[in-house]
Design a protein around this motif. Structure first.
Motif, PDB file in Angstrom:
ATOM      1  N   ILE A 529       0.842  -1.200   0.000  1.00 42.60           N
ATOM      2  CA  ILE A 529       0.000   0.000   0.000  1.00 42.60           C
ATOM      3  C   ILE A 529       0.875   1.248   0.000  1.00 42.60           C
ATOM      4  O   ILE A 529       0.634   2.201  -0.753  1.00 42.60           O
ATOM      5  CB  ILE A 529      -0.931   0.002   1.229  1.00 42.60           C
ATOM      6  CG1 ILE A 529      -1.833  -1.245   1.216  1.00 42.60           C
ATOM      7  CG2 ILE A 529      -1.762   1.274   1.270  1.00 42.60           C
ATOM      8  CD1 ILE A 529      -2.738  -1.346   0.013  1.00 42.60           C
ATOM      9  N   GLY A 537      -8.910   4.945  -1.924  1.00 42.06           N
ATOM     10  CA  GLY A 537      -9.516   4.600  -0.650  1.00 42.06           C
ATOM     11  C   GLY A 537     -11.028   4.536  -0.811  1.00 42.06           C
ATOM     12  O   GLY A 537     -11.626   5.433  -1.406  1.00 42.06           O
ATOM     13  N   LYS A 551      -8.649   9.314   6.060  1.00 42.38           N
ATOM     14  CA  LYS A 551      -7.726  10.112   5.247  1.00 42.38           C
ATOM     15  C   LYS A 551      -6.365  10.215   5.933  1.00 42.38           C
ATOM     16  O   LYS A 551      -5.311  10.061   5.286  1.00 42.38           O
ATOM     17  CB  LYS A 551      -8.311  11.501   5.016  1.00 42.38           C
ATOM     18  CG  LYS A 551      -7.448  12.398   4.145  1.00 42.38           C
ATOM     19  CD  LYS A 551      -8.118  13.755   3.928  1.00 42.38           C
ATOM     20  CE  LYS A 551      -7.248  14.647   3.060  1.00 42.38           C
ATOM     21  NZ  LYS A 551      -7.881  15.979   2.835  1.00 42.38           N
ATOM     22  N   LEU A 554      -4.441   6.927   5.555  1.00 45.54           N
ATOM     23  CA  LEU A 554      -3.777   6.791   4.264  1.00 45.54           C
ATOM     24  C   LEU A 554      -2.549   7.689   4.181  1.00 45.54           C
ATOM     25  O   LEU A 554      -1.514   7.299   3.630  1.00 45.54           O
ATOM     26  CB  LEU A 554      -4.760   7.110   3.128  1.00 45.54           C
ATOM     27  CG  LEU A 554      -5.934   6.137   2.965  1.00 45.54           C
ATOM     28  CD1 LEU A 554      -6.844   6.583   1.830  1.00 45.54           C
ATOM     29  CD2 LEU A 554      -5.441   4.711   2.720  1.00 45.54           C
ATOM     30  N   GLN A 559       0.257   7.949   1.459  1.00 44.31           N
ATOM     31  CA  GLN A 559      -0.776   8.000   0.428  1.00 44.31           C
ATOM     32  C   GLN A 559      -1.737   9.157   0.698  1.00 44.31           C
ATOM     33  O   GLN A 559      -2.946   9.041   0.504  1.00 44.31           O
ATOM     34  CB  GLN A 559      -1.538   6.665   0.376  1.00 44.31           C
ATOM     35  CG  GLN A 559      -0.708   5.492  -0.089  1.00 44.31           C
ATOM     36  CD  GLN A 559      -0.306   5.599  -1.559  1.00 44.31           C
ATOM     37  OE1 GLN A 559      -0.827   6.424  -2.307  1.00 44.31           O
ATOM     38  NE2 GLN A 559       0.617   4.748  -1.980  1.00 44.31           N
ATOM     39  N   ALA A 562      -4.073  10.109  -2.169  1.00 42.76           N
ATOM     40  CA  ALA A 562      -5.008   9.120  -2.728  1.00 42.76           C
ATOM     41  C   ALA A 562      -6.439   9.666  -2.736  1.00 42.76           C
ATOM     42  O   ALA A 562      -6.861  10.361  -1.806  1.00 42.76           O
ATOM     43  CB  ALA A 562      -4.942   7.829  -1.926  1.00 42.76           C
ATOM     44  N   VAL A 581      -8.045   0.266  -0.935  1.00 38.32           N
ATOM     45  CA  VAL A 581      -8.107   0.098   0.515  1.00 38.32           C
ATOM     46  C   VAL A 581      -9.549   0.354   0.934  1.00 38.32           C
ATOM     47  O   VAL A 581     -10.056   1.471   0.786  1.00 38.32           O
ATOM     48  CB  VAL A 581      -7.166   1.064   1.257  1.00 38.32           C
ATOM     49  CG1 VAL A 581      -7.301   0.857   2.766  1.00 38.32           C
ATOM     50  CG2 VAL A 581      -5.721   0.855   0.832  1.00 38.32           C
TER      51      VAL A 581
END
Length: 687
Positions: A529, A537, A551, A554, A559, A562, A581
């Motif tokens: 990931i 996501g 958020k 991630l 990420q 993302a 994810v």
């Protein structure tokens, strides 16, 4: 001398840690000595300082670097007040002509109050943006804070005297020559016979313990809660100092101290290491991070890095500490394989760069290159030339370059001389080029003949091509046999004979060479990931976390950019070309791969290894392959409450090599990694 690509602009960690080193780079006027005296004032986040810098005779204009927050109260030359300018953190003045060394004394005040978080967001910047902080809880003044006037050349001799409120003990580089408390003040003095770089200073209400090993003073400076751990750390320091002395030669400094910081850090500095209190308490640190930082005493501190050809020391120290200790515990192959998995999982074509361009870690990809690939290159050199030549070369570099800098070229010359053959062409491909070889087996056949069995086939290398020896191992009904095949081209034929019936043929079975693993060799893990270049996501109806928490989760996995959508917005074509994810169990279970054996999940609970978790503080993280050929993964992030999500999500990034994690009752309860099929590098050759 080999010339490599220019070093990349350093990211946050390198700017913080190397800023002072870049200023004091050995150029500029010669400094005979520097004496620094500071008084720490934690209540006002400030210090009062005076520093005398004695320049060599004949020095003209000089410049000293000092924090821009400073207020200079006076500058004197040989006791007489002098005019000066102080702009942008640079103090400039002219020295009168003469044949005598001239002392320049600067009196100043400065404030250091960088925001310190005790639970900082996960990331690759180990300073967490803190250059300098003087607080009631503790003081940290890094080299990049320029907390004292820093000349452009490191002094030949340096001393530091520190005064603080009673009970506040201070530590910096050098030998401790004074430690006392009189009235309301605690004082210490530190002397460096061979100064290195720019100073870091730490202070706090430490409980100090000390010992010695072969004439070297060793200390712990721990806060009260961690003070009972001092004997274990002192024993470990003594053990590792002797271990590395036998490998590299005499320890380069006057002391070694393990110092506790009041926020999470892990630094190796000349003559001490600075570890956060939460780090010190981790049971494995004493045999992982501690020897890593001790090894930096020789590599990175004793022998500095010539950054013009890239930073070699993190790869070398990773190999000589993290890896070598695993090797002593019979876990070397597992460690090497994990380095290759990390590289394949975290490094994309867009984030790749040559080892000669590595300056410091700034993200997971740069860490996988500078630390992981670097360590593998040193392993290949050691495998080629043997232990005796490898460690003899390192000892020679220590003798030749101690208290100076060394480059990749210096290391290559030392290895070549010790081995008795030129290794520059072999090394250049690993240092000057990004990436590595991509290898597979093809056209493998088994034939019975008069002498037994013959297995033949092709080793296929996908361009760009590397020159290397590729190990093959044939497993038979009796014993194993193997050979190393020189590979120079896209297709290289091999033949292996055996008197026993063959069963399986493996390419690089012990993960002994650096190469880019095929998707089928890489287990789906948290690092998959972190290294994804195409990630979405997905918030399901069953997600128990707030969107902001998801958020942030991630972002902790690198990420932060993302896209996050609701499950109803996820289109099939989009799902097929992205890693996913899921926060919560998706309504359409077909969007998740089949769960591994022993793991089950429902909207309000999950089960792993026969144990069911349904309480609000449970969390499951599970990463799975979506077909080995595609290389795509899908992850299930399933907190059973918002509280569990907020508590455990930031921890997941530290478990990068695992496929599944279970958190409950305040801690990680289960973790594991699924197996990869090794497609393309393991072939069934049974007749």
């Amino acid at each position: 001398m080999m010339r490599y690509a220019g070093v990349r602009a350093a990211a946050a960690f390198a700017v913080f840690f190397l800023a002072g080193v870049a200023w004091a780079d050995g150029t500029g006027p010669v400094v005979e000595r520097q004496d620094i005296a500071v008084t720490l004032q934690p209540e006002s986040h400030s210090l009062v300082g005076e520093s005398t810098v004695t320049f060599a005779a004949g020095t003209g204009s000089v410049a000293l670097r000092l924090s821009g927050t400073s207020r200079i109260e006076s500058v004197t030359i040989a006791g007489s007040r002098s005019a000066f300018s102080f702009t942008g953190g640079i103090l400039s003045l002219d020295l009168p002509a003469g044949e005598k060394a001239l002392p320049v004394t600067v009196s100043y005040r400065a404030t250091f109050n960088d925001q310190v978080s005790h639970a900082p967001a996960a990331g690759e910047d180990p300073s967490y943006g803190v250059n300098g902080a003087i607080t009631r809880e503790g003081t940290f003044l890094g080299g990049g804070a320029f907390w004292y006037p820093v000349p452009s050349q490191v002094p030949k001799h340096r001393s530091v005297s520190i005064s603080a409120p009673a009970g506040i003990e201070a530590v910096t580089a050098g030998k401790r020559t004074l430690r006392e408390t009189t009235g309301a003040v605690t004082r210490s003095r530190w002397e460096e016979a061979r100064p290195i770089g720019v100073l870091t200073l730490c202070a706090g209400p430490y409980r100090v313990e000390q010992g010695s090993v072969e004439g070297i003073d060793i200390y712990t400076y721990f806060y009260r809660d961690n003070a009972p751990m001092a004997p274990r750390y002192l024993d470990a320091v003594a053990r590792y100092l002797k271990f590395y002395r036998d490998l590299f030669g005499p320890y380069p400094f006057e002391k070694f101290a393990v110092v506790e910081n009041f926020f999470p850090t892990g630094y190796g500095l000349p003559s001490f290491t600075l570890l956060g209190g939460s780090v010190i308490r981790l049971p494995f640190i004493i045999d992982t991070s501690l020897p890593h930082e001790i090894a930096h005493s020789w590599w990175g501190n004793g022998v500095d890095v010539d950054q013009r050809e890239g930073n070699w020391c993190e790869g070398l120290v990773t190999y000589l500490a993290d890896y070598l200790l695993k090797e002593r515990r019979s876990a070397a192959e597992e460690y090497r394989r994990q380095l290759l998995i990390d590289y394949a999982s975290l490094v994309t074509p867009a984030s790749d760069f040559p080892l000669s361009a590595f300056a410091s870690r700034s993200d997971p990809a740069s860490r996988a290159i500078g630390y992981g690939k670097g360590a593998m290159v040193f392993h290949m050199v050691r495998s080629m030339i043997g232990d005796h030549a490898f460690f003899a070369a390192l000892r020679q570099v220590c003798r030749d370059r101690l208290y100076r800098s060394a480059s990749w070229s210096d290391l290559v010359r030392a290895f070549s001389k010790s081995a008795g053959r030129d290794l520059s062409a072999f090394m250049e491909q690993w240092l000057a080029r990004p990436g590595g070889p991509r290898l597979s087996l093809a056209e493998v056949t088994t034939r019975r003949d008069a002498g037994g069995w013959t297995v033949s086939g092709m080793i296929v290398q996908t361009p760009p091509l590397f020159r290397l020896g590729v190990p093959l191992r044939l497993e038979t009904a009796g014993a194993r046999s193997g050979e190393v095949v020189p590979v120079l081209h896209e297709r290289t034929r091999f033949t292996i004979s055996s008197t026993d019936a063959p069963k399986r043929l493996l390419l690089d079975p012990e993960a002994g060479i650096f190469r880019i693993l095929a998707p089928g060799e890489i287990p789906a893990t948290v690092n998959s990931i972190k290294g994804s270049s195409q990630l979405i996501g997905v918030m399901t109806e069953n997600c128990r976390a707030r969107s902001e928490t998801f958020k942030d989760f991630l972002a902790s996995l690198s990420q932060g950019g993302a896209r996050i959508i609701n499950e109803a917005q996820l289109e099939e074509k989009e799902a097929a070309r992205n890693d996913l994810v899921f926060c919560g169990v998706p309504r359409d279970r077909s969007r998740l791969p089949p769960l591994p054996e022993g793991i089950d999940s429902a909207a309000t609970a999950f089960a792993v290894g026969g144990a069911t978790y349904s309480a609000n503080d449970g969390l499951l993280m599970l990463v799975m392959q979506r077909g080995s050929a595609s290389g795509r993964v899908a992850a299930l992030f399933q907190p059973l409450s918002e509280t569990a999500a907020a508590q455990y999500a930031p921890k997941i990034t530290h478990y990068g090599k695992y496929s599944y994690l279970v958190f409950a009752d305040g801690a990680n309860r289960r973790k594991g990694t699924t197996t990869a099929p090794f497609a393309g590098v393991a072939v069934d050759v049974r007749p």
